[in-house]
Design an enzyme around this catalytic site. Structure first.
Site, PDB file in Angstrom:
ATOM      1  N   HIS A 247       0.985  -1.193  -0.131  1.00 47.03           N
ATOM      2  CA  HIS A 247       0.011   0.041  -0.032  1.00 47.03           C
ATOM      3  C   HIS A 247       0.713   1.249  -0.154  1.00 47.03           C
ATOM      4  O   HIS A 247       0.973   1.853  -0.883  1.00 47.03           O
ATOM      5  CB  HIS A 247      -0.946   0.233   1.286  1.00 47.03           C
ATOM      6  CG  HIS A 247      -1.927  -1.071   1.276  1.00 47.03           C
ATOM      7  ND1 HIS A 247      -2.797  -1.284   0.553  1.00 47.03           N
ATOM      8  CD2 HIS A 247      -2.081  -2.006   2.330  1.00 47.03           C
ATOM      9  CE1 HIS A 247      -3.545  -2.455   0.840  1.00 47.03           C
ATOM     10  NE2 HIS A 247      -3.003  -2.842   2.149  1.00 47.03           N
TER      11      HIS A 247
HETATM   12  C1  BDR Z   1      -3.640   1.518   4.677  1.00 47.08           C
HETATM   13  O1  BDR Z   1      -4.149   1.128   5.895  1.00 47.08           O
HETATM   14  C2  BDR Z   1      -2.970   0.932   6.772  1.00 47.08           C
HETATM   15  O2  BDR Z   1      -3.209  -0.131   7.593  1.00 47.08           O
HETATM   16  C3  BDR Z   1      -1.838   0.872   5.898  1.00 47.08           C
HETATM   17  O3  BDR Z   1      -0.702   1.251   6.516  1.00 47.08           O
HETATM   18  C4  BDR Z   1      -1.928   1.625   4.790  1.00 47.08           C
HETATM   19  O4  BDR Z   1      -2.104   2.969   4.612  1.00 47.08           O
HETATM   20  C5  BDR Z   1      -4.091   0.287   3.595  1.00 47.08           C
HETATM   21  O5  BDR Z   1      -5.420   0.203   3.672  1.00 47.08           O
END
Ligand code: BDR
Ligand code: CA
Length: 309
Positions: A242
């Site tokens: 992500h």
């Molecule tokens: C996002 O949510 C968080 O848990 C991760 O760091 C990322 O920024 C993904 O949905």
């Protein structure tokens, strides 16, 4: 070429930590300040974790300012299931030598952005958008100095990861996300639509493990921990990249496909709370990433770490 001056607002978070490592590893990015927000874990931990990564990357000189300890309106939510109790499972926890920098993250964002020439600043948001939203409410004129905002947020084609509709960063503070998207800043959005196509699969990790040096080892340890947690809750799947997508996008936009659009956020309570809605329009001001070349993505990360080994 002069390195790109950059501010990162984050909630480390395993994948935020990997993103910070990429930003530090690239000589093309000049990370000037880190601001932290409550998100994956409470603010005290995201702020410590950011300073740990600075220290492990030999960059304790970069100031880390702690920001908002809670979202604007909704009740706080965290994501220890996917990041561990520390927020950065997989690596040893220690108290960083450098203290937090003085000054609240929101004041710091306002000070840095209002002193900058128009459209001169690049900002990454990889957590709930509370800090920048609060800064925009207090000083709307700062929007003018942001030339490019790169955010990890939302999902369209693919739905959500925390509810069927909502992605975590938007769900954790939808009102903040609405303020940021409404500010008409040129924004590139790395959503689940693209991050779910770039995962730290076993062969990628095996290849990363072959890169010499403590940084590659640390990144592999983080990604492996992320995979273990993701697999536990998401049917054996490996963790999506992500937040690293934001830094990789800045370094290699050509490995992504994007489409111009305007993004809005569902803030009405109900099943779709925290959903991002994407309306295609040539005028933007948002650009929604739709595809990424995963081989090039991991190739870039490896080459950065090799160059520092
Ligand atoms: C996002 O949510 C968080 O848990 C991760 O760091 C990322 O920024 C993904 O949905
Ligand atoms: Ca994050």
């Amino acid at each position: 070429m002069k390195p790109l001056p950059l501010i990162i607002d984050c909630d480390p978070g395993i994948d935020d930590a990997v993103m910070l490592m990429i930003a530090f590893a690239s000589p093309r990015l000049d990370l000037r300040a880190i601001t932290t927000v409550a998100g994956n874990v409470p603010l005290r931990l995201t702020s410590r974790n950011a300073r740990m990564i600075c220290e492990r990357m030999g960059r304790s000189d970069v100031p880390v300012h702690a920001g908002c300890p809670r979202p604007i309106l909704r009740k706080p939510v965290t994501a220890e299931d996917f990041h561990g109790e520390s927020g950065i499972e997989g690596i040893g926890i220690f108290e960083p030598k450098a203290p937090l920098a003085p000054g609240h993250a929101v004041s710091e964002l306002i000070a840095r952005l209002s002193a900058a020439p128009p459209l001169s600043q690049t900002v990454i948001l990889s957590g709930p958008m509370t800090n920048l939203a609060a800064a925009l409410v207090m000083a709307p004129e700062i929007a003018r100095s942001i030339g490019h905002l790169v955010v990890m947020a939302g999902g369209d084609r693919i739905g959500g990861n925390i509810t069927p509709y909502a992605e975590f960063n938007v769900f954790a503070d939808p009102h903040a996300a609405a303020i940021v998207f409404d500010a008409s800043i040129r924004t590139t959005v790395l959503s689940l639509d693209v991050t779910h196509t770039v995962r730290a699969e076993a062969p990628r990790l095996a290849s990363l493990r072959k890169v010499p040096g403590p940084e590659a080892r640390m990144m592999a340890d983080l990604l492996e921990a992320g995979n273990r947690l993701e697999a536990r809750w998401k049917n054996g799947q490996m963790a999506p990249m992500h937040d690293p997508s934001t830094a990789v996008y800045l370094l290699a936009p050509e490995i992504f496909e994007t489409r111009p659009c305007r993004v809005s956020v569902v803030t009405r309570p109900g099943a779709q709370f925290g959903r991002t809605k994407v309306m295609d329009t040539e005028r933007g001001p948002h650009h929604w990433a739709t595809a990424a070349d995963a081989d090039a993505f991991f190739g870039l990360i490896e080459s950065l770490l090799k160059a520092r080994a």
